[in-house]
Design a protein around this motif. Structure first.
Motif, PDB file in Angstrom:
ATOM      1  N   ARG A  90       0.841  -1.207   0.000  1.00  0.00           N
ATOM      2  CA  ARG A  90       0.000   0.000   0.000  1.00  0.00           C
ATOM      3  C   ARG A  90       0.872   1.251   0.000  1.00  0.00           C
ATOM      4  O   ARG A  90       0.693   2.153   0.803  1.00  0.00           O
ATOM      5  N   ARG A 125     -31.755   8.298  -0.726  1.00  0.00           N
ATOM      6  CA  ARG A 125     -31.212   8.304  -2.093  1.00  0.00           C
ATOM      7  C   ARG A 125     -32.174   8.917  -3.092  1.00  0.00           C
ATOM      8  O   ARG A 125     -31.753   9.639  -4.000  1.00  0.00           O
ATOM      9  N   GLN A 174     -24.086   5.028   0.400  1.00  0.00           N
ATOM     10  CA  GLN A 174     -23.250   6.077  -0.208  1.00  0.00           C
ATOM     11  C   GLN A 174     -23.559   6.302  -1.687  1.00  0.00           C
ATOM     12  O   GLN A 174     -23.808   5.357  -2.427  1.00  0.00           O
ATOM     13  N   THR A 175     -23.496   7.566  -2.092  1.00  0.00           N
ATOM     14  CA  THR A 175     -23.538   7.929  -3.508  1.00  0.00           C
ATOM     15  C   THR A 175     -22.414   8.912  -3.764  1.00  0.00           C
ATOM     16  O   THR A 175     -22.358   9.964  -3.145  1.00  0.00           O
ATOM     17  N   GLU A 210     -20.685 -13.323   3.343  1.00  0.00           N
ATOM     18  CA  GLU A 210     -22.031 -13.819   3.641  1.00  0.00           C
ATOM     19  C   GLU A 210     -22.463 -13.393   5.042  1.00  0.00           C
ATOM     20  O   GLU A 210     -23.572 -12.890   5.246  1.00  0.00           O
ATOM     21  N   THR A 246     -17.464  -5.728   5.282  1.00  0.00           N
ATOM     22  CA  THR A 246     -18.656  -4.993   5.684  1.00  0.00           C
ATOM     23  C   THR A 246     -19.927  -5.448   4.967  1.00  0.00           C
ATOM     24  O   THR A 246     -21.017  -4.976   5.284  1.00  0.00           O
ATOM     25  N   THR A 252     -20.604  -4.766   1.892  1.00  0.00           N
ATOM     26  CA  THR A 252     -20.994  -3.638   1.047  1.00  0.00           C
ATOM     27  C   THR A 252     -20.852  -3.978  -0.434  1.00  0.00           C
ATOM     28  O   THR A 252     -19.842  -4.542  -0.848  1.00  0.00           O
ATOM     29  N   ASP A 284     -11.193  -6.304   2.165  1.00  0.00           N
ATOM     30  CA  ASP A 284     -11.346  -5.233   3.151  1.00  0.00           C
ATOM     31  C   ASP A 284     -11.854  -3.936   2.528  1.00  0.00           C
ATOM     32  O   ASP A 284     -11.652  -3.676   1.362  1.00  0.00           O
ATOM     33  N   ARG A 285     -12.390  -3.062   3.398  1.00  0.00           N
ATOM     34  CA  ARG A 285     -12.883  -1.785   2.882  1.00  0.00           C
ATOM     35  C   ARG A 285     -11.734  -0.935   2.350  1.00  0.00           C
ATOM     36  O   ARG A 285     -11.924  -0.136   1.440  1.00  0.00           O
ATOM     37  N   ALA A 286     -10.534  -1.121   2.892  1.00  0.00           N
ATOM     38  CA  ALA A 286      -9.380  -0.360   2.398  1.00  0.00           C
ATOM     39  C   ALA A 286      -9.058  -0.731   0.944  1.00  0.00           C
ATOM     40  O   ALA A 286      -8.422   0.045   0.233  1.00  0.00           O
ATOM     41  N   ASP A 287      -9.509  -1.902   0.507  1.00  0.00           N
ATOM     42  CA  ASP A 287      -9.254  -2.292  -0.878  1.00  0.00           C
ATOM     43  C   ASP A 287     -10.013  -1.407  -1.864  1.00  0.00           C
ATOM     44  O   ASP A 287      -9.623  -1.280  -3.024  1.00  0.00           O
ATOM     45  N   LEU A 288     -11.111  -0.805  -1.395  1.00  0.00           N
ATOM     46  CA  LEU A 288     -11.882   0.088  -2.261  1.00  0.00           C
ATOM     47  C   LEU A 288     -11.050   1.282  -2.707  1.00  0.00           C
ATOM     48  O   LEU A 288     -11.188   1.766  -3.826  1.00  0.00           O
ATOM     49  N   SER A 303     -22.129   4.004  -6.405  1.00  0.00           N
ATOM     50  CA  SER A 303     -23.096   3.732  -5.342  1.00  0.00           C
ATOM     51  C   SER A 303     -22.586   2.595  -4.490  1.00  0.00           C
ATOM     52  O   SER A 303     -22.020   1.637  -4.998  1.00  0.00           O
ATOM     53  N   ALA A 304     -22.795   2.714  -3.171  1.00  0.00           N
ATOM     54  CA  ALA A 304     -22.444   1.632  -2.255  1.00  0.00           C
ATOM     55  C   ALA A 304     -23.668   1.320  -1.417  1.00  0.00           C
ATOM     56  O   ALA A 304     -24.300   2.223  -0.888  1.00  0.00           O
ATOM     57  N   TRP A 305     -24.008   0.019  -1.334  1.00  0.00           N
ATOM     58  CA  TRP A 305     -25.156  -0.355  -0.510  1.00  0.00           C
ATOM     59  C   TRP A 305     -24.826  -1.569   0.344  1.00  0.00           C
ATOM     60  O   TRP A 305     -24.099  -2.459  -0.068  1.00  0.00           O
ATOM     61  N   THR A 306     -25.332  -1.530   1.567  1.00  0.00           N
ATOM     62  CA  THR A 306     -25.019  -2.561   2.546  1.00  0.00           C
ATOM     63  C   THR A 306     -26.317  -3.032   3.182  1.00  0.00           C
ATOM     64  O   THR A 306     -26.947  -2.279   3.932  1.00  0.00           O
ATOM     65  N   VAL A 358     -31.462  -0.641   4.697  1.00  0.00           N
ATOM     66  CA  VAL A 358     -31.432   0.560   5.527  1.00  0.00           C
ATOM     67  C   VAL A 358     -32.868   1.051   5.723  1.00  0.00           C
ATOM     68  O   VAL A 358     -33.573   1.288   4.735  1.00  0.00           O
TER      69      VAL A 358
END
Lengths: 204, 417
Positions: free
Chosen positions: A27, A138, A173-174, B71, B157, B159, B191-195, B215-218, B221
Motif C-alpha cells: 500500500r 437516495r 453512499q452515492t 455472507e 462490511t 458492502t 477489506d474496505r481499504a481495498d476500495l 453507489s455503495a449499498w449494505t 437501511v
C-alpha cells in the motif's frame, strides 16, 4: 448437500495446497496530496468547475445569502429539504416554499433539492452523500430538477483513500463526479440522468 | 441449435462492414486517449496497479474464507445470500425471488453477469416483464423490484459497490420492495481499504478520474430504499478457472474494459465474434476457462490474438493476458491430441516431424516442394496454396523459393553439406 457447500467445496478443491496462501498488499500508493488546506480547496473548486458544475466558494456568514441568490437566479419557488438540514442555511429565503422530504411521496420532477454532503474529494472533484444528517434518502437527489449541495471546506479530502477512510461503509453512499453520461463514445449527458448539480463550498 | 461458429468465421461479417470498423476504431481511439490522460495524471499509477493485483490475488487464494466472511456481513446487515452453481440455477433463483416479491415487472440495468445467466429469457418465461434501462429506455417509475449486477463486494462490511456512467443502478437502489444483486464469486475483495485502490484504478482505466456515479449499498437501511436485499453468488465455471494456477489470473478482472480498446483484434472485429458477455482479450481468456474448450468456438478464442501484449500493459490488476493465452492454446492442443482422427494441424506437425528428422527425406521434400511452389507462383509470390494449406494463404502471400536451394548451392561449391 447445499449449493453453498458444493460451491465452497469446489473452491477448496480448485485451490488445493495454494488455499489460504497469505498475500501482502503493497500500500505504497499516495494517500494524501501533500498540499496545504488552501491548495486542496482550490483543486476541488477547479475540478468541480471543470466538470461543468457551477461552484461558488463563500464565507460562513455569506452562505444563507449565496443560497438564496442561487435559488432566486433560477426562479425557484419551492424547495425540498431533507431532515436535519441546518435551518440557518435557509434563513435568507424570501418567497420560497420549504417542503420537508417525506418518504413515500412521489417526487415532483421540477422540485429543487438542497442538501449537505458526507465528504468530498478534491483530486476527482467528487461529492459524496451517505444519507446522513441534511442529506436525505437516495431518492431525494434522483429527480431531474436542481440539486444544490453545500460542502464544508473541512469535508474536502485530498484523495480517494482519504475519503474512503472518512466514510462509514454501512451507510448508503452515492459518489457523484461530474454529470452522469450516456454509454458509448458520445459522452453526451445521460438523457435520464439525475438532477443538475450546483455546489456551494462554505468556509468554516 | 446450430453451434456457435469459430472466432475467425464469426468475425467475417464484422470485418466486411467498413462502417462498423470505422466506428470501432473511433471508439477505441477515444477510449485509449481518455485512459492515457486519466492515468498520466497519477504519479502513483504503478503502485496502484501492484496493489490492485495483490488485492485480487489475496481474494482468490482465500476465496472460500472471503465469501463466508462476505455472507456473514450481508446477513448481519439484513440481507440474504443465495449460492448458484451454474447459470440456470442463478436465473431460477432470481425468478423465484422476484415472483415471491410479487413483481409483475422488474428494472434490470444491463450487466454482464445478468447476460451471462440468461436472466431476461428466464424472467420473461415466468411472465415477469424486464425493463432493460439504459441510454434509450427510461427507468420504470412504478418498479417495485430491481435486479442489478455489481462491480465490487467488500467482505469485511458486506458492502456492494457499483461504478457507473449513467446511474441506472443508483436508481435501482430506491425501489421499495426488493433489490436482487447478482455477482460472480470473484467480484469480492477482502477489506474496505481495498476500495481505495480499485475505485481509482478501475475509474482511471475507463478514462475517468472517478466513475461519474459510484453507489455503495449494505444490506437493508430503514427508510431508504428496498425493504429486502438478496445477493445471488454465481459460480458458473469460475471454480473451474480457479483450478488453473496460471489461468486463474483471469479472475482478477475488475471489468474496466481497458484491454478491449488497445487490442488490434478487437478493434477490427468488435464484441460479437467473442460470443460471450466478455469480449476482447479478457473474453478470450475468460470464456474458454469458464465454459471449457470442448466446443470449437470456445477453443478458437485463445487464438484470436496476435500476442502483442498491449492488454497486459494497460490492465489495472496486471493480468498477463498473453501468458494465459499461450497456456490456453497449449490446453486446446492437448485436449485434441487424443482424438482418433488427428486435427489437420496435428497431422501436418507429425508429417513435418517425420520429414525434418531425416536428411534424405528433408532433401527430397525440399526438391518436390520447390518444384510445386514455382509452378504455383505468379509474379514472384504465391497467393494461394492448394487444399487445406489455402487457409494459411487467406491472409498472407508466400515468397517463391529460389530455384536452387541453399543446400544445392553449398554442394556445388565443392563442399559437403
Amino acid at each position: 448437500m447445499t449449493s453453498r457447500d458444493r460451491v465452497l467445496g469446489r473452491i477448496r478443491d480448485a485451490l488445493g495446497p495454494a488455499r489460504g496462501t497469505p498475500v501482502a498488499v503493497p500500500r505504497d500508493y499516495r494517500r494524501h496530496l501533500g498540499a496545504g488546506r488552501a491548495d486542496v480547496l482550490a483543486l476541488f473548486l477547479e475540478r468541480v468547475a471543470g466538470h461543468g458544475t457551477p461552484v461558488r466558494h463563500v464565507g460562513a456568514d455569506e452562505l444563507a445569502t449565496a443560497l438564496a441568490a442561487a435559488l432566486w437566479s433560477r426562479d425557484v419557488k419551492r424547495i425540498i429539504v431533507p431532515p436535519g438540514l441546518p435551518s440557518g442555511w435557509l434563513a435568507e429565503l424570501d418567497g420560497v416554499e420549504i417542503a420537508p422530504d417525506a418518504p413515500g411521496t412521489a417526487p415532483d420532477a421540477a422540485d429543487t433539492v438542497v442538501t449537505g454532503c458526507a465528504a468530498a474529494v478534491a483530486e476527482t472533484g467528487t461529492i459524496v452523500l451517505d444519507g446522513g444528517r441534511g442529506q436525505g434518502r437516495r431518492a431525494l437527489t434522483l429527480r431531474p430538477g436542481l440539486h444544490l449541495c453545500v460542502v464544508h471546506a473541512d469535508q474536502i479530502a485530498g484523495t480517494v483513500p482519504e475519503a474512503v477512510a472518512r466514510l462509514l461503509p454501512s451507510r448508503p453512499q452515492t459518489w457523484l463526479t461530474g454529470p452522469a453520461v450516456a454509454p458509448g463514445p458520445s459522452r453526451a449527458p445521460s438523457p435520464h440522468g439525475p438532477s443538475a448539480l450546483e455546489v456551494l463550498v462554505v468556509e468554516d | 441449435m446450430t453451434p456457435r461458429p469459430k472466432f475467425a468465421a464469426a468475425a467475417r461479417p464484422a470485418l466486411a462492414d467498413t462502417a462498423l470498423r470505422r466506428a470501432l476504431a473511433d471508439t477505441a481511439a477515444d477510449a485509449r486517449a481518455r485512459r492515457a490522460a486519466a492515468v498520466a495524471e497519477l504519479p502513483d499509477w504503478p503502485a496502484l496497479r501492484a496493489a490492485g493485483r495483490a488485492v485480487k490475488d489475496r481474494t482468490l487464494l482465500n476465496l472460500d474464507a472471503c465469501l463466508e466472511r462476505l455472507e456473514r456481513a450481508v446477513v448481519d446487515a439484513g440481507g440474504t445470500v443465495h449460492w448458484a452453481e451454474n447459470a440456470a440455477q442463478a436465473a431460477r433463483t432470481v425468478v423465484r425471488l422476484a415472483a415471491a416479491a410479487g413483481a409483475g415487472e422488474v428494472a434490470a440495468p444491463a450487466a454482464s453477469v445478468l447476460e451471462e445467466i440468461g436472466l431476461d429469457g428466464a424472467l420473461t418465461a415466468a411472465g415477469i416483464a424486464v425493463h432493460r434501462t439504459g441510454a434509450d429506455a427510461e427507468f420504470p417509475a412504478g418498479a417495485r423490484v430491481a435486479v442489478t449486477g455489481v462491480d465490487l463486494m467488500v467482505a469485511e462490511t458486506g458492502t456492494m459497490v457499483a461504478l457507473e456512467r449513467a446511474g441506472d443502478v443508483r436508481r435501482c437502489l430506491t425501489v421499495p420492495d426488493a433489490l436482487i444483486t447478482v455477482a460472480g464469486l470473484e467480484q469480492v475483495v477482502p477489506d474496505r481499504a481495498d476500495l481505495e485502490v480499485l475505485l481509482q484504478s478501475v475509474s482511471r482505466s475507463a478514462g475517468e478520474r472517478l466513475a461519474p456515479v459510484v453507489s455503495a449499498w449494505t444490506g437493508v437501511v430503514a427508510g431508504d430504499g428496498p425493504a429486502a436485499f438478496h445477493l445471488v453468488l454465481v459460480d458458473n465455471g469460475r471454480t473451474r478457472a480457479l483450478a488453473d494456477e496460471v489461468g486463474r489470473a483471469a479472475l482478477r478482472c475488475v471489468g474496466c474494459d481497458a484491454c478491449l480498446h488497445v487490442c488490434p483484434v478487437y478493434e477490427r472485429t468488435g464484441p460479437e465474434p467473442y460470443g460471450a458477455p466478455h469480449a476482447g482479450p479478457i473474453g478470450a481468456i475468460r470464456t474458454p476457462q469458464l465454459r471449457g474448450v470442448a466446443s470449437a468456438a470456445n477453443a478458437s478464442l485463445p487464438f484470436a490474438s496476435t500476442l502483442c501484449g498491449a492488454c497486459a500493459d494497460v490492465c489495472p490488476v496486471e493480468i498477463d493476458i498473453p501468458e494465459v493465452l499461450v497456456r490456453l492454446r497449449g490446453k486446446v492442443v492437448d485436449a485434441r491430441r487424443g482424438r482418433p482422427v488427428p486435427t489437420p494441424e496435428l497431422a501436418m506437425m507429425r508429417a513435418a516431424a517425420w520429414t525434418l528428422t531425416d536428411p534424405h527425406r528433408y532433401e527430397a521434400a525440399l526438391r518436390g516442394g520447390t518444384r510445386w511452389a514455382r509452378l504455383l507462383a505468379r509474379g514472384g509470390r504465391i497467393r494461394r496454396l492448394p487444399g487445406r494449406l489455402g487457409v494459411w494463404t487467406d491472409a498472407r502471400d508466400l515468397p517463391v523459393p529460389p530455384a536452387r536451394s541453399f543446400r544445392v548451392w553449398w554442394r556445388d561449391r565443392g563442399e559437403r553439406p
